[in-house]
Design a protein around this motif. Structure first.
Motif, PDB file in Angstrom:
ATOM      1  N   ASN A   1       0.831  -1.215   0.000  1.00  0.00           N
ATOM      2  CA  ASN A   1       0.000   0.000   0.000  1.00  0.00           C
ATOM      3  C   ASN A   1       0.863   1.261   0.000  1.00  0.00           C
ATOM      4  OD1 ASN A   1      -3.167  -0.065   0.494  1.00  0.00           O
ATOM      5  ND2 ASN A   1      -2.277  -1.960   1.227  1.00  0.00           N
ATOM      6  N   ALA A   2       1.870   1.283   0.857  1.00  0.00           N
ATOM      7  CA  ALA A   2       2.736   2.459   0.947  1.00  0.00           C
ATOM      8  C   ALA A   2       3.474   2.675  -0.384  1.00  0.00           C
ATOM      9  CB  ALA A   2       3.737   2.285   2.082  1.00  0.00           C
TER      10      ALA A   2
ATOM     11  N   LEU B   1       2.092   9.280  -5.869  1.00  0.00           N
ATOM     12  CA  LEU B   1       2.534  10.610  -5.435  1.00  0.00           C
ATOM     13  C   LEU B   1       3.666  11.121  -6.329  1.00  0.00           C
ATOM     14  CD1 LEU B   1       2.387  12.946  -3.383  1.00  0.00           C
ATOM     15  CD2 LEU B   1       3.993  11.660  -1.945  1.00  0.00           C
TER      16      LEU B   1
ATOM     17  N   TYR C   1      -9.968   6.052   0.582  1.00  0.00           N
ATOM     18  CA  TYR C   1     -10.206   4.816  -0.177  1.00  0.00           C
ATOM     19  C   TYR C   1     -10.325   3.679   0.827  1.00  0.00           C
ATOM     20  CZ  TYR C   1      -5.098   3.986  -0.313  1.00  0.00           C
ATOM     21  OH  TYR C   1      -3.796   3.793   0.001  1.00  0.00           O
TER      22      TYR C   1
ATOM     23  N   SER D   1       2.458   1.753  -3.389  1.00  0.00           N
ATOM     24  CA  SER D   1       1.510   2.253  -4.387  1.00  0.00           C
ATOM     25  C   SER D   1       1.291   3.748  -4.215  1.00  0.00           C
ATOM     26  CB  SER D   1       0.145   1.561  -4.249  1.00  0.00           C
ATOM     27  OG  SER D   1       0.257   0.215  -4.552  1.00  0.00           O
ATOM     28  N   GLU D   2       1.126   4.152  -2.965  1.00  0.00           N
ATOM     29  CA  GLU D   2       0.932   5.586  -2.721  1.00  0.00           C
ATOM     30  C   GLU D   2       2.143   6.384  -3.176  1.00  0.00           C
ATOM     31  OE1 GLU D   2      -2.179   5.509   1.058  1.00  0.00           O
ATOM     32  OE2 GLU D   2      -0.164   6.324   1.356  1.00  0.00           O
TER      33      GLU D   2
ATOM     34  N   HIS E   1      -2.693  -0.933  -6.435  1.00  0.00           N
ATOM     35  CA  HIS E   1      -2.239   0.320  -7.044  1.00  0.00           C
ATOM     36  C   HIS E   1      -3.382   1.020  -7.797  1.00  0.00           C
ATOM     37  CE1 HIS E   1       0.705   3.066  -8.556  1.00  0.00           C
ATOM     38  NE2 HIS E   1       0.697   2.627  -9.797  1.00  0.00           N
TER      39      HIS E   1
ATOM     40  N   HIS F   1      -8.518   6.675  -6.196  1.00  0.00           N
ATOM     41  CA  HIS F   1      -8.761   7.614  -5.095  1.00  0.00           C
ATOM     42  C   HIS F   1      -8.067   8.936  -5.362  1.00  0.00           C
ATOM     43  CE1 HIS F   1      -9.052   9.581  -1.324  1.00  0.00           C
ATOM     44  NE2 HIS F   1      -7.741   9.621  -1.242  1.00  0.00           N
ATOM     45  N   LYS F   2      -6.823   8.866  -5.807  1.00  0.00           N
ATOM     46  CA  LYS F   2      -6.061  10.108  -5.979  1.00  0.00           C
ATOM     47  C   LYS F   2      -6.691  10.978  -7.079  1.00  0.00           C
ATOM     48  CE  LYS F   2      -2.571   9.414  -3.022  1.00  0.00           C
ATOM     49  NZ  LYS F   2      -3.268   8.763  -1.916  1.00  0.00           N
TER      50      LYS F   2
ATOM     51  N   VAL G   1      -5.493   2.950  -5.384  1.00  0.00           N
ATOM     52  CA  VAL G   1      -4.831   4.185  -4.960  1.00  0.00           C
ATOM     53  C   VAL G   1      -4.967   5.241  -6.051  1.00  0.00           C
ATOM     54  CG1 VAL G   1      -2.641   5.187  -4.221  1.00  0.00           C
ATOM     55  CG2 VAL G   1      -3.209   2.857  -3.550  1.00  0.00           C
ATOM     56  N   LYS G   2      -4.797   4.800  -7.294  1.00  0.00           N
ATOM     57  CA  LYS G   2      -4.881   5.772  -8.412  1.00  0.00           C
ATOM     58  C   LYS G   2      -6.278   6.361  -8.514  1.00  0.00           C
ATOM     59  CE  LYS G   2      -2.936   3.231 -11.690  1.00  0.00           C
ATOM     60  NZ  LYS G   2      -2.416   2.837 -12.975  1.00  0.00           N
TER      61      LYS G   2
ATOM     62  N   TYR H   1      -7.277   6.606   4.394  1.00  0.00           N
ATOM     63  CA  TYR H   1      -7.880   7.873   4.031  1.00  0.00           C
ATOM     64  C   TYR H   1      -9.271   7.637   3.467  1.00  0.00           C
ATOM     65  CZ  TYR H   1      -3.162   9.350   4.935  1.00  0.00           C
ATOM     66  OH  TYR H   1      -1.955   9.550   5.535  1.00  0.00           O
TER      67      TYR H   1
END
Ligand SMILES: NC(=O)C1=CN([C@@H]2O[C@H](COP(=O)(O)OP(=O)(O)OC[C@H]3O[C@@H](n4cnc5c(N)ncnc54)[C@H](OP(=O)(O)O)[C@@H]3O)[C@@H](O)[C@H]2O)C=CC1
Ligand SMILES: O=CC(=O)O
Length: 298
Positions: free
Chosen positions: A182-183, A190, A267, A185-186, A288, A294-295, A291-292, A265
């Motif tokens: 997870n970290a 980012l 997601y 992917s973020e 991933h 959500h971002k 994460v995308k 957060y």
């Protein structure tokens, strides 16, 4: 040495193939029997049921998807229990919780058989290359007997003591891996969204103190949105769930793992949400995609 082998998924197929290539006689069974055919070309024999395999072989190995599959293959009709008994060993290499493993252990030993749990660390490629890390616990004599097979399947075997310790060790490792994914992917998202080249990020990571084979292997394919399954996301979510339950049992608060599995957060339910989107059969790096999404939406 004649070995029975139950479960020819991503891991089982590679592992049974390695045994065959290294001179073991292997009798295979898989719920979807058609998957056995490919191994027959390499010398395997097919057993019609788990019970038939155990009847034929002194040692039977299984690697199945989850606790319910592991229990079903042992306890259901035509299952392992029907033929296990004195002089026979059963080795379950599936990733399950210690409760599941203990139930199987009790049933097998009550019938006079011996039991070893031996979950593995390492994915499709290490399985193909015989480079798994084997986390065994249970009957030490069976462990010693299985060493020639473990030496073919893995680069290192650990004997961790009583039944449950192998299962727990595997869950701790995969809890850490799921949180790291997870970290990671973020970090990739980012980097990209803030105008950095994600390939440069991979190079920087690989030269620093947090360099690791997972980032090295998964990073380039994640950047290409390629989630061809090596370790299916649905199994990673199962492992996070079981690890969190182990945390509960031991009164260990694991906010990072909980966040990776449940709430990161906005997601929510990263791994669970991915499953509901039918990404569960893709590689676990498909988190991933969540994460995308959500971002983009925040
Ligand atoms: N892939 C990986 O990188 C790793 C996986 N593991 C663990 O190893 C285990 C297997 O993983 P993997 O090979 O990737 O999984 P797959 O999903 O590729 O294979 C799962 C296997 O379980 C069988 N199965 C599922 N449900 C049942 C059931 N009810 N009764 C009988 N058989 C059943 C499947 O049979 P069918 O073909 O009929 O569906 C198949 O043989 C899991 O516990 C996983 O967490 C551990 C380390 C690495
Ligand atoms: O359980 C998965 C792994 O890569 O190990």
């Amino acid at each position: 040495m004649e070995v029975g082998f139950l479960g020819l998924g991503i891991m089982g197929k590679a592992m049974a193939m390695n045994l065959l290539k290294n001179g073991f006689k292997v009798t295979v069974w898989n719920r979807t029997l058609a998957k056995c055919e490919e191994l027959v070309e390499f010398g395997a024999t097919i057993g019609d049921t788990p019970a038939a395999v155990v009847k034929k072989c002194k040692i039977t190995v299984a690697i199945l998807s989850d606790p319910s599959a592991a229990l079903s293959v042992v306890f259901d009709k035509d299952g392992v229990l029907e033929q296990i008994g004195s002089g026979k060993g059963y080795i379950d290499m599936s990733t399950v919780d210690d409760d599941t493993s203990s139930k199987i252990h009790k049933a097998v030993t009550t019938k006079g058989g011996s039991f070893l749990e031996a979950p593995v660390s390492g994915s499709k490629k290490p399985a193909e290359d015989g480079q798994l890390v084997i986390l065994a616990a249970g009957d030490e004599a069976l462990y010693e007997e299985a060493i020639p097979a473990f030496d073919v399947l893995g680069k290192k075997s650990f004997f961790l003591g009583h039944v449950g310790n192998g299962a727990k060790m595997k869950l701790v490792v995969n809890m850490i891996m799921g949180s790291m994914m997870n970290a990671f992917s973020e970090g990739l998202v980012l980097a990209e969204r803030s105008g950095l080249n994600p390939h440069a990020l991979l190079d920087v990571l690989d030269l620093g103190g947090i360099a690791n084979p997972m980032f090295r292997l998964k990073g380039p394919t994640m950047i290409q949105n390629n989630y061809s399954p090596a370790f299916p996301l649905k199994h990673q979510q199962k492992d996070m769930r079981l690890a969190l339950a182990l945390g509960d049992e031991n009164a260990v608060s694991m906010p990072v793992a909980a966040a990776a599995n449940e709430v990161v957060y906005s997601y929510l339910n990263a791994f669970k949400k991915a499953r509901s989107m039918e990404l569960g059969d893709l590689d676990f790096s498909a988190v991933h995609e969540i994460v995308k999404i959500h971002k983009s939406s925040s």
